[in-house]
Design a protein around this motif. Structure first.
Motif, PDB file in Angstrom:
ATOM      1  N   GLY A   1       0.735  -1.672   0.195  1.00  0.00           N
ATOM      2  CA  GLY A   1       0.082   0.006   0.034  1.00  0.00           C
ATOM      3  C   GLY A   1       0.964   1.203   0.152  1.00  0.00           C
TER       4      GLY A   1
ATOM      5  N   ALA B   1       2.200  -7.599   8.051  1.00  0.00           N
ATOM      6  CA  ALA B   1       3.329  -8.366   8.120  1.00  0.00           C
ATOM      7  C   ALA B   1       4.916  -7.274   8.186  1.00  0.00           C
ATOM      8  CB  ALA B   1       3.207  -9.452   6.799  1.00  0.00           C
TER       9      ALA B   1
ATOM     10  N   THR C   1      -4.273  -5.274   1.258  1.00  0.00           N
ATOM     11  CA  THR C   1      -4.683  -6.695   2.698  1.00  0.00           C
ATOM     12  C   THR C   1      -3.647  -7.981   2.425  1.00  0.00           C
ATOM     13  OG1 THR C   1      -6.674  -7.351   1.032  1.00  0.00           O
ATOM     14  CG2 THR C   1      -6.371  -5.099   2.907  1.00  0.00           C
TER      15      THR C   1
HETATM   16  C1  LIG Z   1       6.832 -13.523   9.784  1.00  0.00           C
HETATM   17  C2  LIG Z   1       6.925 -13.094   8.609  1.00  0.00           C
HETATM   18  C3  LIG Z   1       8.550 -13.147   7.885  1.00  0.00           C
HETATM   19  C4  LIG Z   1       8.538 -13.332   6.688  1.00  0.00           C
HETATM   20  N1  LIG Z   1       9.925 -13.086   6.191  1.00  0.00           N
HETATM   21  C5  LIG Z   1       9.700 -12.871   4.658  1.00  0.00           C
HETATM   22  C6  LIG Z   1      10.992 -12.718   4.318  1.00  0.00           C
HETATM   23  O1  LIG Z   1      12.027 -12.605   5.482  1.00  0.00           O
HETATM   24  N2  LIG Z   1      11.488 -12.637   3.741  1.00  0.00           N
HETATM   25  C7  LIG Z   1      10.456 -11.950   2.200  1.00  0.00           C
HETATM   26  O2  LIG Z   1      10.533 -11.439   1.458  1.00  0.00           O
HETATM   27  N3  LIG Z   1       9.415 -11.493   2.730  1.00  0.00           N
HETATM   28  C8  LIG Z   1       8.938 -11.724   4.137  1.00  0.00           C
HETATM   29  N4  LIG Z   1       7.284 -12.267   4.808  1.00  0.00           N
HETATM   30  C9  LIG Z   1       6.756 -11.684   3.990  1.00  0.00           C
HETATM   31  C10 LIG Z   1       6.035 -10.400   3.905  1.00  0.00           C
HETATM   32  O3  LIG Z   1       6.343  -9.774   5.088  1.00  0.00           O
HETATM   33  C11 LIG Z   1       4.656  -9.841   3.190  1.00  0.00           C
HETATM   34  O4  LIG Z   1       4.924 -10.364   2.360  1.00  0.00           O
HETATM   35  C12 LIG Z   1       5.031  -8.438   2.874  1.00  0.00           C
HETATM   36  O5  LIG Z   1       4.978  -7.298   4.259  1.00  0.00           O
HETATM   37  C13 LIG Z   1       3.360  -7.969   2.739  1.00  0.00           C
HETATM   38  O6  LIG Z   1       3.099  -6.694   3.019  1.00  0.00           O
HETATM   39  P1  LIG Z   1       1.774  -5.998   2.482  1.00  0.00           P
HETATM   40  O7  LIG Z   1       2.083  -4.996   2.360  1.00  0.00           O
HETATM   41  O8  LIG Z   1       1.437  -6.379   1.076  1.00  0.00           O
HETATM   42  O9  LIG Z   1       0.733  -6.490   2.915  1.00  0.00           O
HETATM   43  P2  LIG Z   1       1.120  -6.392   4.890  1.00  0.00           P
HETATM   44  O10 LIG Z   1       1.660  -5.924   5.464  1.00  0.00           O
HETATM   45  O11 LIG Z   1       0.519  -7.678   5.204  1.00  0.00           O
HETATM   46  O12 LIG Z   1      -0.059  -5.081   5.198  1.00  0.00           O
HETATM   47  C14 LIG Z   1      -1.055  -5.787   4.912  1.00  0.00           C
HETATM   48  C15 LIG Z   1      -3.058  -4.386   5.962  1.00  0.00           C
HETATM   49  O13 LIG Z   1      -3.792  -3.670   5.119  1.00  0.00           O
HETATM   50  C16 LIG Z   1      -4.848  -4.052   6.563  1.00  0.00           C
HETATM   51  N5  LIG Z   1      -5.756  -4.339   6.440  1.00  0.00           N
HETATM   52  C17 LIG Z   1      -6.496  -5.655   5.693  1.00  0.00           C
HETATM   53  N6  LIG Z   1      -8.108  -5.554   6.189  1.00  0.00           N
HETATM   54  C18 LIG Z   1      -8.089  -4.535   6.036  1.00  0.00           C
HETATM   55  C19 LIG Z   1      -9.330  -3.767   6.060  1.00  0.00           C
HETATM   56  N7  LIG Z   1     -10.559  -3.786   5.483  1.00  0.00           N
HETATM   57  N8  LIG Z   1      -9.220  -2.184   6.117  1.00  0.00           N
HETATM   58  C20 LIG Z   1      -7.879  -1.399   6.179  1.00  0.00           C
HETATM   59  N9  LIG Z   1      -6.612  -1.811   6.138  1.00  0.00           N
HETATM   60  C21 LIG Z   1      -6.681  -3.564   6.558  1.00  0.00           C
HETATM   61  C22 LIG Z   1      -3.620  -4.862   7.451  1.00  0.00           C
HETATM   62  O14 LIG Z   1      -3.975  -3.799   8.769  1.00  0.00           O
HETATM   63  C23 LIG Z   1      -2.503  -4.960   7.306  1.00  0.00           C
HETATM   64  O15 LIG Z   1      -1.836  -4.247   7.770  1.00  0.00           O
HETATM   65  C24 LIG Z   1       7.383 -13.012   5.925  1.00  0.00           C
HETATM   66  C25 LIG Z   1       6.241 -12.525   6.498  1.00  0.00           C
HETATM   67  C26 LIG Z   1       5.825 -13.509   7.954  1.00  0.00           C
HETATM   68  C27 LIG Z   1       4.535 -13.077   8.776  1.00  0.00           C
END
Ligand SMILES: Cc1cc2nc3c(=O)[nH]c(=O)nc-3n(C[C@H](O)[C@H](O)[C@H](O)COP(=O)(O)OP(=O)(O)OC[C@H]3O[C@@H](n4cnc5c(N)ncnc54)[C@H](O)[C@@H]3O)c2cc1C
Length: 427
Positions: free
Chosen positions: A38, A64, A235
């Motif tokens: 985002g 995450a 999300t």
């Molecule tokens: C323990 C762990 C270890 C990992 N290790 C690695 C690694 O070493 N290397 C790597 O490349 N990747 C790793 N990953 C994966 C990586 O962290 C994620 O792929 C990445 O952070 C995804 O980013 P994002 O912005 O798509 O999602 P996120 O950071 O998960 O953000 C999604 C957001 O959407 C929000 N949301 C959901 N529904 C709603 C709603 N209805 N209204 C408003 N907000 C909402 C949530 O509150 C959340 O903050 C790991 C993940 C985890 C959990």
């Protein structure tokens, strides 16, 4: 001592509570989710002068993006052969080339924006968990070197200790294009840049409903109704019931990480002499690394629970770590936390849309590189900029039969993978 259940990363960079800003009742683009995806989309749009609001149900980054291992791999779960079988050689090659571009783009972004997130390209060692895996890794190293020009080489078991202080693996391979960073500091840096560019970010403000409204969108948030011309849903593993269609397509899987207490310099030099990022070929694989200051082991893998007391998954992760490094048997675990990664049926990250609503998701545990990249691509697509074209533009992930948000099949799936790992070990 009971480990702290908050991410180790939050000690240096806790998620911030943003000052409450007025919610604009209409704007050009609304983004749901303020993780890497985002924020990357929001930053791209705001810098192009487009009015954008980002809503997150939690504090920005609390998903995450501040919990992960910080391994900047841009990994693809399917093997090259599997990708070729599914998409044909040309598209598979395009995806591999794009993964290289995405990794390089992250490095350039961090440098150009001067983001202080302990980023270092230290290379990644992948250990052959079964004897037969070594040859596959060696072939993969050749492919990376010869086709993508990546510095990569096989490491026979006899010289493994130069890279990793264990006899657990049957050799492995190193690729030098992968680095490690402090994930929460990266998120904090991206958040600051997005705010500075003019994106209006509303933390702790869930989006509760999304409706079509003429050519655009109307959404209900906990702080009122907002109309927007475009929407990006970012999300990923935290997708909730607001978008049941998406929820049927992404499976949130708990991944857990433990951090050891600081270890002696000598011990760290024995265990992780090159400070590589680390992975392996088991189906239920573990990922691990030294902390950015080189003093702790940060060790992650599947959690295996869907609720309840964290002591069982913490102990199980510690056992897996001790299998690799027996010397860590009596070492204290100071932190143990989990977050959700989003898996989809074919395990490929993608950018897709449905009736004009745009999504970037499904990074399958490798979003440090992919989420920032896919968020940027989704924003460029909203801007109708041709740089938004991506080999990850795909049909939406397939729905998972009988699945509506409770991953009932995960225990059986984990058990099956575990069995395959055990059988492979015999070979
Ligand atoms: C323990 C762990 C270890 C990992 N290790 C690695 C690694 O070493 N290397 C790597 O490349 N990747 C790793 N990953 C994966 C990586 O962290 C994620 O792929 C990445 O952070 C995804 O980013 P994002 O912005 O798509 O999602 P996120 O950071 O998960 O953000 C999604 C957001 O959407 C929000 N949301 C959901 N529904 C709603 C709603 N209805 N209204 C408003 N907000 C909402 C949530 O509150 C959340 O903050 C790991 C993940 C985890 C959990």
């Amino acid at each position: 001592m009971t480990p702290n259940n908050q991410p180790f990363w939050w000690e240096a960079a806790p998620p911030s509570t943003l000052p409450e800003m007025p919610v604009l009742t209409s704007c050009d683009v609304v983004i749901v989710g303020a993780g890497y995806t985002g924020l990357s989309a929001g930053l791209t749009l705001a810098r192009m002068g487009r009015p954008v609001q980002i809503f997150d149900a939690m504090r920005p980054g609390e998903g995450a993006s501040t919990r992960n291992g910080g391994i900047a791999s841009g990994n693809l779960r399917p093997s090259r052969q599997e990708l070729e079988k599914k998409f044909g050689a040309e598209r598979a090659q395009a995806i591999a080339i794009e993964s290289k571009a995405a990794r390089e783009d992250l490095a350039q972004f961090i440098a150009a924006e001067n983001i202080d997130c302990d980023f270092q390209i230290v290379g990644r060692f992948s250990g052959a968990s079964h004897a037969g895996d070594y040859e596959k890794l060696a072939r993969e190293a050749d492919y990376l070197a010869n086709t993508l020009g990546v510095e990569a080489f096989a490491v026979p078991r006899a010289s493994q200790h130069a890279h990793l202080g264990t006899d657990f693996y049957h050799g492995g391979m190193v690729r030098m294009d992968i680095g490690g960073l402090h994930p929460a500091k990266l998120h904090a840096g991206m958040l600051a840049k997005a705010v500075e560019a003019g994106a209006l970010i509303h933390g702790e403000t869930p989006v509760k409903g999304i409706r079509r409204d003429g050519e655009g969108w109307e959404m209900e948030t906990s702080r009122g109704v907002v109309k927007a011309g475009h929407m990006i849903v970012a999300t990923n593993g935290y997708t909730d019931g607001v978008d049941p269609w998406l929820r049927r397509r992404l499976v949130p899987v708990r991944s857990r990480i433990i951090a050891t207490t600081p270890l002696s310099d000598n011990m760290m030099a024995d265990l992780m002499p090159k400070r590589h990022m680390l992975s392996e070929t088991r189906k239920l694989h573990y990922y691990y690394r030294p902390s950015p200051d080189g003093r702790r082991v940060i060790f992650g893998g599947r959690d295996g629970t869907i609720s309840g007391d964290p002591s069982w998954p913490t102990q199980s992760l510690k056992r897996a770590m001790v299998d690799i490094f027996p010397v860590l048997e009596d070492v204290e675990i100071t932190h143990s936390w989990f977050g959700h990664v989003a898996m989809n049926r074919d395990m490929i990250p993608r950018i897709f849309s449905r009736n004009g609503l745009r999504y970037a998701a499904g990074y399958c545990g490798s979003g440090v590189v992919w989420a920032r990249w896919a968020g940027q691509k989704a924003a460029l697509q909203v801007l109708e900029d041709e740089a938004g074209v991506s080999s990850l533009d795909m049909r939406p992930p397939a729905a998972i039969p009988l699945y509506n948000g409770t991953p009932y099949f995960l225990p059986a799936m984990f058990a099956w993978y575990m069995l395959q790992d055990r059988m492979g070990k015999r070979g």
